[in-house]
Design an enzyme around this catalytic site. Structure first.
Site, PDB file in Angstrom:
ATOM      1  N   ASN A 159       0.877  -1.174   0.000  1.00 29.92           N
ATOM      2  CA  ASN A 159       0.000   0.000   0.000  1.00 29.92           C
ATOM      3  C   ASN A 159       0.916   1.226   0.000  1.00 29.92           C
ATOM      4  O   ASN A 159       1.504   1.566   1.016  1.00 29.92           O
ATOM      5  CB  ASN A 159      -0.881  -0.028   1.258  1.00 29.92           C
ATOM      6  N   GLU A 216      -6.778   4.539   7.997  1.00 28.49           N
ATOM      7  CA  GLU A 216      -6.546   5.972   7.767  1.00 28.49           C
ATOM      8  C   GLU A 216      -7.800   6.622   7.190  1.00 28.49           C
ATOM      9  O   GLU A 216      -8.076   7.791   7.457  1.00 28.49           O
ATOM     10  CB  GLU A 216      -5.318   6.158   6.854  1.00 28.49           C
ATOM     11  N   GLU A 234      -5.337  -4.970  10.506  1.00 27.67           N
ATOM     12  CA  GLU A 234      -4.312  -3.945  10.714  1.00 27.67           C
ATOM     13  C   GLU A 234      -4.564  -3.245  12.048  1.00 27.67           C
ATOM     14  O   GLU A 234      -5.350  -2.289  12.116  1.00 27.67           O
ATOM     15  CB  GLU A 234      -4.361  -2.912   9.579  1.00 27.67           C
ATOM     16  N   LYS A 238       0.171   4.200  -0.217  1.00 23.75           N
ATOM     17  CA  LYS A 238      -0.455   5.378   0.418  1.00 23.75           C
ATOM     18  C   LYS A 238      -0.224   6.618  -0.452  1.00 23.75           C
ATOM     19  O   LYS A 238      -0.155   6.501  -1.668  1.00 23.75           O
ATOM     20  CB  LYS A 238       0.056   5.547   1.859  1.00 23.75           C
ATOM     21  N   SER A 268       3.572  -2.214  10.262  1.00 18.43           N
ATOM     22  CA  SER A 268       5.020  -2.273  10.472  1.00 18.43           C
ATOM     23  C   SER A 268       5.661  -3.593  10.037  1.00 18.43           C
ATOM     24  O   SER A 268       6.651  -4.035  10.636  1.00 18.43           O
ATOM     25  CB  SER A 268       5.367  -1.954  11.935  1.00 18.43           C
TER      26      SER A 268
END
Ligand code: 13P
Length: 252
Positions: free
Chosen positions: A10, A98, A168, A12, A214
């Site tokens: 991802n 997010e 996540e 982002k 992470s």
């Protein structure tokens, strides 16, 4: 039943067009050595088409990071699932934390987006995960169950089999604080039980559950070795060729 591992990057809101293409080219060359692993990258929507073109002829699929639930119309700034398939997307991330936390996306919105993705033939990667305070309060499973129930409401068993769930934990995203393999496995097993309770064993055994938060080339192997962890959704470590390839290597 054996589920194919899915390692997805991802990206982002990172990289330029030229950096995206450079990364795609670098991955294309090295990813050929992993026929047993499904690999995807999810660039910002403006780069989906050029990255998909760059990756043509490779096994790496492209995904988007978001989708709107309507087919077309007066929805300024939004992008439909059909538009994403039209430009070469195979996957779409739905309900990333997010988006849930910064943009206020509810599980109801995640649900209609999931339906839209499935109708257009996209594979949704639906994200769930608890905040640090929710983990500390011992409510992780409750939170994840609420997100799971809301996000997959009305999804048929046939469609559920195609979906990917990404667990996540929000406290592990971009913090360098990875969940331990045991913490990840515990929640993944609980999610698989939720799928089984709603759809039966066959579907539960087929659904892939990725871990995200992470993940890097040092910790991936141990997490991916857990029986209910079927891949990783990788942020920071997916922005460079070698760490991302290292994660894929940890899956074999
Ligand atoms: P990091 O790998 O940077 O923690 O991000 C995880 C994530 O949010 C992937 O969707």
């Amino acid at each position: 039943m054996t589920r194919r591992i899915l390692i997805a990057g991802n990206w982002k809101m990172n990289l330029t067009l030229s950096a995206s293409l450079e990364l795609a080219e670098g991955l294309k060359q090295k990813a050929a050595g992993f026929p047993a692993v499904d690999i995807a990258v999810c660039p910002p929507s403006v780069y989906v088409q050029p990255v998909a073109a760059a990756l043509q002829g490779s096994a790496i699929k492209v995904g988007a990071q978001n989708v709107y639930f309507e087919k077309n119309g007066a929805f300024t700034g939004e992008i439909s699932a059909e538009m994403l398939t039209d430009i070469g997307a195979t996957y779409v991330i739905v309900g990333h934390s997010e988006r849930r936390n910064i943009l206020g996306e509810s599980s109801e919105l995640v649900n209609v987006k999931t339906h839209a993705a499935l109708s257009a033939g996209l594979i949704p990667i639906v994200c769930v995960g608890e905040l640090l305070k929710e983990r500390e309060a011992g409510t992780t499973e409750q939170v994840v169950r609420r997100q799971f129930d809301g996000s997959f409401s009305g999804v048929s068993a046939g469609d559920m089999k195609k979906c990917v769930i990404a667990y996540e934990p929000v406290w592990a995203i971009g913090t360098g604080k990875v969940a331990s393999p045991e913490q990840a496995e515990e929640v993944h097993a609980a999610i698989r039980k939720m799928v089984e309770a709603k759809y039966g064993k066959d579907v539960a055994e087929a659904v892939r559950i990725q871990y995200g938060g992470s993940v890097n080339d040092k910790n991936a192997r141990e997490i991916l070795a857990k029986p209910n962890v079927d891949g990783a959704l990788v942020g920071g470590a997916s922005l460079k060729v070698d760490p991302f390839i290292g994660i894929i290597n940890g899956a074999v």
